[in-house]
Design an enzyme around this catalytic site. Structure first.
Site, PDB file in Angstrom:
ATOM      1  N   PHE A   1      -2.301  28.064 135.699  1.00  0.00           N
ATOM      2  CA  PHE A   1      -3.529  27.536 136.281  1.00  0.00           C
ATOM      3  C   PHE A   1      -3.252  27.181 137.736  1.00  0.00           C
ATOM      4  CE2 PHE A   1      -7.698  25.678 135.062  1.00  0.00           C
ATOM      5  CZ  PHE A   1      -7.995  26.517 133.998  1.00  0.00           C
TER       6      PHE A   1
ATOM      7  N   HIS B   1     -15.721  24.288 142.723  1.00  0.00           N
ATOM      8  CA  HIS B   1     -14.942  25.269 141.966  1.00  0.00           C
ATOM      9  C   HIS B   1     -15.086  26.620 142.655  1.00  0.00           C
ATOM     10  CE1 HIS B   1     -13.302  27.671 138.733  1.00  0.00           C
ATOM     11  NE2 HIS B   1     -12.979  26.568 138.068  1.00  0.00           N
TER      12      HIS B   1
ATOM     13  N   LEU C   1     -20.174  28.418 135.630  1.00  0.00           N
ATOM     14  CA  LEU C   1     -18.732  28.417 135.886  1.00  0.00           C
ATOM     15  C   LEU C   1     -18.023  29.597 135.240  1.00  0.00           C
ATOM     16  CD1 LEU C   1     -16.147  26.894 136.848  1.00  0.00           C
ATOM     17  CD2 LEU C   1     -16.147  25.758 134.629  1.00  0.00           C
TER      18      LEU C   1
ATOM     19  N   GLU D   1     -11.064  28.859 135.760  1.00  0.00           N
ATOM     20  CA  GLU D   1      -9.849  29.178 136.502  1.00  0.00           C
ATOM     21  C   GLU D   1      -8.859  29.939 135.617  1.00  0.00           C
ATOM     22  OE1 GLU D   1      -6.784  26.500 139.145  1.00  0.00           O
ATOM     23  OE2 GLU D   1      -8.871  25.906 138.952  1.00  0.00           O
TER      24      GLU D   1
ATOM     25  N   ARG E   1      -7.865  24.224 143.876  1.00  0.00           N
ATOM     26  CA  ARG E   1      -9.264  24.630 143.990  1.00  0.00           C
ATOM     27  C   ARG E   1      -9.856  24.405 145.378  1.00  0.00           C
ATOM     28  NH1 ARG E   1     -11.393  22.359 138.124  1.00  0.00           N
ATOM     29  NH2 ARG E   1     -10.410  23.998 136.887  1.00  0.00           N
TER      30      ARG E   1
ATOM     31  N   HIS F   1     -18.538  21.163 141.264  1.00  0.00           N
ATOM     32  CA  HIS F   1     -18.015  21.192 139.898  1.00  0.00           C
ATOM     33  C   HIS F   1     -17.632  19.823 139.356  1.00  0.00           C
ATOM     34  CE1 HIS F   1     -16.006  22.787 136.391  1.00  0.00           C
ATOM     35  NE2 HIS F   1     -14.818  22.349 136.773  1.00  0.00           N
TER      36      HIS F   1
ATOM     37  N   ARG G   1      -8.977  17.275 142.315  1.00  0.00           N
ATOM     38  CA  ARG G   1      -8.422  17.348 140.969  1.00  0.00           C
ATOM     39  C   ARG G   1      -7.709  18.669 140.715  1.00  0.00           C
ATOM     40  NH1 ARG G   1     -10.005  19.677 136.399  1.00  0.00           N
ATOM     41  NH2 ARG G   1     -12.172  20.074 137.022  1.00  0.00           N
TER      42      ARG G   1
END
Length: 596
Positions: free
Chosen positions: A121, A244, A254, A257, A288, A355, A400
């Site tokens: 990720f 995002h 969405l 990811e 992100r 997001h 985040r």
């Protein structure tokens, strides 16, 4: 119109039935406490159900990993604004809460040896940034769906009481400042209820619906934040909103990811894999905020796709149809339904889309809501907890890290549940209700019902969203932010003059929408005031005037702005508090830059 007001007593009232609310309620119900969980929608329709990619935890099932690496990535990804004591707690607890879910029966994907499948990720690395690591514990691309249904089933087993289609209105505080319950509107009848509790926990999720283009559900209107602000509790770090990178262009839906974790790549109008230029090491798996700004830069410099060159493409077809159908089945459906694209054969148009909110109601690692006293030291608001996206324990800092949202729900939902259980062992009696317990919500309802002229709630909401989209987008300028401060202040006057044409009580969705707009304006004003005052670029807060100079290419100003923002509704003012910076310091060589 006259409202009947009934009173009920519980040990704990939880507002919100998403991942954090139900993880907390599970601890409480299993301990034998009398728990009421309020939700505007059926629990399994809470927005946690939309989470796709995974839960971050250093299990090390796919390769070498440990919580120190996870801690490093979270601090670095958050651009130094995260409180390191809270981040350490979350990263240490991560494997435990994932194994808890596994033992509850959550259907994680599996490796050949039976261990939980983990995918790479964005921003997750091994050996302190040297290479990407597999850390996202996934159930295909429906991880939130699997998690929410698992938690709901366990809550049903534990006999948790759910109040479905109820909207919390306001917190009840007594003369000591303690929170002793909430007022709520039952949608089916239109009646107002006082729900008295030894402990109240807010788990109302994010407020992404203050923006026009959002991956958030329509229910994400910042209800908990609005309640807290009206009760005199400040909102922390509200200038930081994560865009995002891969929302479906024109739809905002969405695309996880996890697509890029499985090997999808972003390409521009020239067919180039452009992230290789911006992040030579992590490429499409950079954090992100970094990917979103890189995408925006490509579009601004004329390398976008389509007739207007206003989007980019996410290419997945090289992964093969079998891998896509096994690991990304929801993304395949989204491509068909929202972009008319078969992702097994062609790329899908994407743009950065709002997001997640990094800010929220300030809390400690136990979920207790905290405020700052005259000496700028934290003080607990007795009887009040907050967990999940509506809270700000500050594990996410200024940006985040992907997969840390579901982790946040689990770690702090469980931690708050455990802490409340201990509190209830000591507290045997409810504090008495003040005589004016229901006055504020009744006055708000009376104003709406008494208005004979004014605007439709959704017209005001749409104007607010358009303004926030323009004034607080991916790239900001000081002039645009300052203009936004004025516009949103004017918008508050429009919110206060909303008119209901339908005055009926039973399932009056227009009344619910009007009440939601009253929460949206609190979040919007907290956001724009906080953003205009922060004269630097940090994480998701990127301001054109602050950055891209030889002396300071990041635009970060640690001397003046390494601090948390607190917005107070009373006086529409800001105050600040320090960031917890141990064990790492801002001068750590490994973390000085944000190169990826």
């Amino acid at each position: 119109m006259t409202y009947s007001v009934t009173k009920r007593k519980f040990d704990v009232v939880i507002v919100g039935a998403g991942g954090s609310g139900m993880r907390a309620s599970l601890q409480l119900a299993r301990a034998g406490l009398n728990v009421a969980v309020l939700s505007k929608v059926f629990p399994t329709r809470s927005h946690t159900v939309a989470a796709q990619g995974g839960i971050g935890a250093s299990l090390g099932n796919m390769n070498e990993d440990n919580w120190h690496y996870h801690f490093y990535d979270t601090v670095k990804g958050g651009d130094w604004l995260g409180d390191q004591d809270a981040i350490e707690f979350m990263c240490r607890e991560a494997p435990n809460v994932v194994y808890d879910l596994e033992h509850m029966g959550m259907p994680f994907d599996r490796n050949a040896d039976g261990t939980i499948y983990q995918r790479p990720f964005g921003g997750h690395t091994a050996n302190y940034g040297e290479k990407a690591v597999e850390r996202a514990c996934a159930a295909a691309d429906r991880t939130g769906h699997a998690m929410l249904h698992t938690l709901y089933q366990q809550n049903v087993k534990a006999k948790t009481s759910f109040f479905v289609e109820w909207m919390a209105l306001d917190l009840i505080r007594d003369a000591d400042g303690d929170v002793i319950g909430v007022t709520a509107l039952e949608m089916e009848t239109g009646d107002v209820h006082i729900l008295q509790a030894k402990t109240t926990l807010l788990a109302t999720g994010g407020a992404g619906r203050i923006f026009a283009a959002s991956t958030n559900a329509y229910i994400n209107t910042g209800d908990g934040l609005g309640m807290a602000a009206r009760a005199g509790i400040p909102l922390q770090d509200m200038e930081f909103w994560q865009f995002h990178p891969t929302g479906v262009a024109g739809a905002g839906v969405l695309l996880t990811e996890g697509c890029r974790g499985e090997g999808a790549i972003l390409i521009n109008g020239n067919g180039e894999r452009f992230m290789e230029r911006y992040a030579p090491t992590l490429k499409d798996l950079a954090p992100r905020d970094f990917v979103s700004r890189s995408m925006d830069q490509e579009i601004k410099e004329g390398r976008g796709c389509g007739p207007n060159k206003d989007y980019l493409l996410l290419k997945l077809d090289h992964l093969g149809a079998e891998t896509i159908m096994k690991r990304l089945p929801s993304v395949l459906e989204i491509g068909h339904n929202f972009a008319n694209v078969d992702i097994t054969k062609e790329p899908i148009p994407v743009v950065p889309t709002i997001h997640y909110q990094m800010g929220g109601i300030p809390t400690n690692i136990h979920g207790q809501v905290v405020t700052q006293n005259a000496e700028n030291k934290s003080e607990v608001v007795n009887g009040l907890y907050a967990v999940g996206e509506c809270s700000c324990v500050s594990v996410h800092g200024a940006n985040r890290l992907g997969t840390n949202s579901l982790l946040d729900l689990l770690v702090f939902g469980r931690a708050a549940g455990n802490h409340i259980v201990e509190f209830n062992k000591q507290s045997k009696a409810h504090k008495p209700l003040p005589a004016d317990a229901a006055d504020l919500p009744l006055a708000r309802l009376a104003r709406l019902d008494g208005a004979s002229s004014g605007e439709y709630a959704q017209d005001v909401a749409n104007a607010l969203r358009a303004s926030m989209q323009h004034h607080a987008g991916v790239f900001r300028t000081q002039a645009i932010l300052d203009e936004g401060v004025v516009q949103i202040a004017e918008m508050r006057k429009r919110v206060e003059a909303i008119n209901l044409k339908d005055k009926s009580k039973v399932f009056n969705t227009a009344r619910i929408e009007a009440l939601e707009v009253e929460n949206l304006i609190e979040v919007a004003q907290a956001t724009i005031i906080s953003a205009a005052a922060r004269h630097e670029s940090r994480g998701a807060h990127s301001v054109a005037e602050y950055g891209d100079t030889p002396e300071n290419p990041l635009g970060r100003n640690d001397t003046e702005w390494l601090r948390h923002t607190l917005w107070h509704k009373e006086g529409n003012r800001l105050s600040y508090k320090p960031v917890q910076m141990k064990p790492l310091t801002v001068d750590s060589i490994a973390l000085k830059t944000r190169t990826f």
